[in-house]
Motif scaffolding. Sequence first.
Motif, PDB file in Angstrom:
ATOM      1  N   MET A   1       0.498  -1.073  -0.307  1.00 52.78           N
ATOM      2  CA  MET A   1      -0.579  -0.005  -0.162  1.00 52.78           C
ATOM      3  C   MET A   1       0.662   1.290   0.554  1.00 52.78           C
ATOM      4  O   MET A   1       2.069   1.422   0.713  1.00 52.78           O
ATOM      5  N   GLU A   2       0.437   2.182  -0.862  1.00 56.43           N
ATOM      6  CA  GLU A   2       1.305   3.377  -0.928  1.00 56.43           C
ATOM      7  C   GLU A   2       1.147   4.107   0.016  1.00 56.43           C
ATOM      8  O   GLU A   2       0.647   3.991   0.472  1.00 56.43           O
ATOM      9  N   PHE A   3       2.526   4.705   0.127  1.00 58.26           N
ATOM     10  CA  PHE A   3       2.598   5.503   1.775  1.00 58.26           C
ATOM     11  C   PHE A   3       2.224   6.445   0.996  1.00 58.26           C
ATOM     12  O   PHE A   3       2.823   7.727   0.780  1.00 58.26           O
ATOM     13  N   HIS A   4       0.796   7.944   1.761  1.00 56.47           N
ATOM     14  CA  HIS A   4       1.188   8.772   1.954  1.00 56.47           C
ATOM     15  C   HIS A   4       1.509  10.250   2.631  1.00 56.47           C
ATOM     16  O   HIS A   4       1.470   9.391   4.116  1.00 56.47           O
ATOM     17  N   SER A 101      20.504   5.023  -0.059  1.00 56.30           N
ATOM     18  CA  SER A 101      20.011   3.851   0.604  1.00 56.30           C
ATOM     19  C   SER A 101      18.114   4.483   1.531  1.00 56.30           C
ATOM     20  O   SER A 101      17.319   4.073   1.301  1.00 56.30           O
ATOM     21  N   CYS A 102      18.538   5.682   1.798  1.00 58.68           N
ATOM     22  CA  CYS A 102      17.624   6.799   2.162  1.00 58.68           C
ATOM     23  C   CYS A 102      16.976   7.020   1.389  1.00 58.68           C
ATOM     24  O   CYS A 102      14.633   7.028   0.972  1.00 58.68           O
ATOM     25  N   LEU A 103      17.109   7.273  -0.009  1.00 57.08           N
ATOM     26  CA  LEU A 103      16.074   7.014  -1.429  1.00 57.08           C
ATOM     27  C   LEU A 103      15.382   6.067  -1.536  1.00 57.08           C
ATOM     28  O   LEU A 103      14.536   6.458  -1.702  1.00 57.08           O
ATOM     29  N   SER A 104      16.368   4.761  -1.335  1.00 53.27           N
ATOM     30  CA  SER A 104      15.760   3.492  -1.613  1.00 53.27           C
ATOM     31  C   SER A 104      14.597   3.329  -0.959  1.00 53.27           C
ATOM     32  O   SER A 104      13.304   2.724  -1.420  1.00 53.27           O
ATOM     33  N   LEU A 105      14.367   3.506   0.737  1.00 55.00           N
ATOM     34  CA  LEU A 105      13.998   3.427   1.163  1.00 55.00           C
ATOM     35  C   LEU A 105      11.920   3.747   1.361  1.00 55.00           C
ATOM     36  O   LEU A 105      10.987   3.756   1.179  1.00 55.00           O
ATOM     37  N   ALA A 106      12.116   5.144   0.799  1.00 51.07           N
ATOM     38  CA  ALA A 106      11.785   6.142   0.544  1.00 51.07           C
ATOM     39  C   ALA A 106      10.669   6.103  -1.038  1.00 51.07           C
ATOM     40  O   ALA A 106       9.076   6.340  -0.919  1.00 51.07           O
ATOM     41  N   ALA A 107      10.890   5.169  -1.986  1.00 51.25           N
ATOM     42  CA  ALA A 107      10.627   5.025  -3.170  1.00 51.25           C
ATOM     43  C   ALA A 107      10.245   3.559  -2.838  1.00 51.25           C
ATOM     44  O   ALA A 107       9.013   3.966  -3.460  1.00 51.25           O
ATOM     45  N   LYS A 108      10.263   2.596  -1.859  1.00 51.60           N
ATOM     46  CA  LYS A 108       9.380   1.490  -1.793  1.00 51.60           C
ATOM     47  C   LYS A 108       8.350   1.776  -0.706  1.00 51.60           C
ATOM     48  O   LYS A 108       7.392   1.694  -1.000  1.00 51.60           O
ATOM     49  N   MET A 109       8.738   2.994  -0.066  1.00 54.53           N
ATOM     50  CA  MET A 109       7.461   3.179   0.498  1.00 54.53           C
ATOM     51  C   MET A 109       6.359   4.420   0.184  1.00 54.53           C
ATOM     52  O   MET A 109       4.775   3.999   0.025  1.00 54.53           O
TER      53      MET A 109
END
Length: 261
Positions: A1-4, A101-109
């Motif tokens: 589920m996409e995080f808003h 790594s932070c961008l990767s996590l944020a993109a996944k969220m």
Amino acid sequence: MEFHLEDPFTSSEQQQSDSTAALFSAEFDHMSSQDYTQSLKTGDFSASFRQEAIALFFQVQYSCNFDPFTTYLAVNYMDRFISRKEIPLGKPWVLRLLVVSCLSLAAKMREKDFASSDFQKEGFIFDMETIQRMEILILAALNWRMRSITPFSFLCFFMSLLKMKDPPLTRSLKGRATSIIFKAQNEINLLAFTPSTMAASALLLASHELFPLQFPSFKASILSCEHVNKESLLKCFNAMEEMVINEEKQRARAPPPPLPL
């Protein structure tokens, strides 16, 4: 589920408790440590590290076409991580690995397309195994709280207190407040304020700019909220106003674009 970012809770969490009260009670868990802002002001390494990291975040955002909310979330992860973990000196590659790594996590969220090859074009030469190991370190430091509570989480609540009835004007106010919040993330002086205080201050500043006649009533409505600390709100408002004024001064000093031939 996409995080808003405006809606950090899952539907099950909302069913368990009042979401507004839960937001205010949980926002401190999603902030940097208390001494982080002071260390940025007094420590040359910390401030320069953050400044360089943010420049890299924006570089990737524009080159890889990330939306600004993904970048905002990634910077939130980074601030919370480096406020709790010591960054080794003399290893410049650590900064780039942390950013990717932070961008990767944020993109996944946010359920955005992400590929390590996108970053390699920008000089981030890390394999996925290395990135995933760094992600685990970040997740552990953040206690797996990845659905960050940010100023965007409080915008709708504070806007409801203003009781605006004109949808276009409401969108204009929200849009300007959103722009102010994005800019405020770069300001060290604003990092110590809670997300709710920043949201309320951004809305007040936006209303002061767009609707000066209604500003006194808007201010009274927000200050009447039981969750708002008046002293902290006014300090944050003044700091944001100074940020906007300085930005306008810099824009005024910038040379005009060349005339077309």
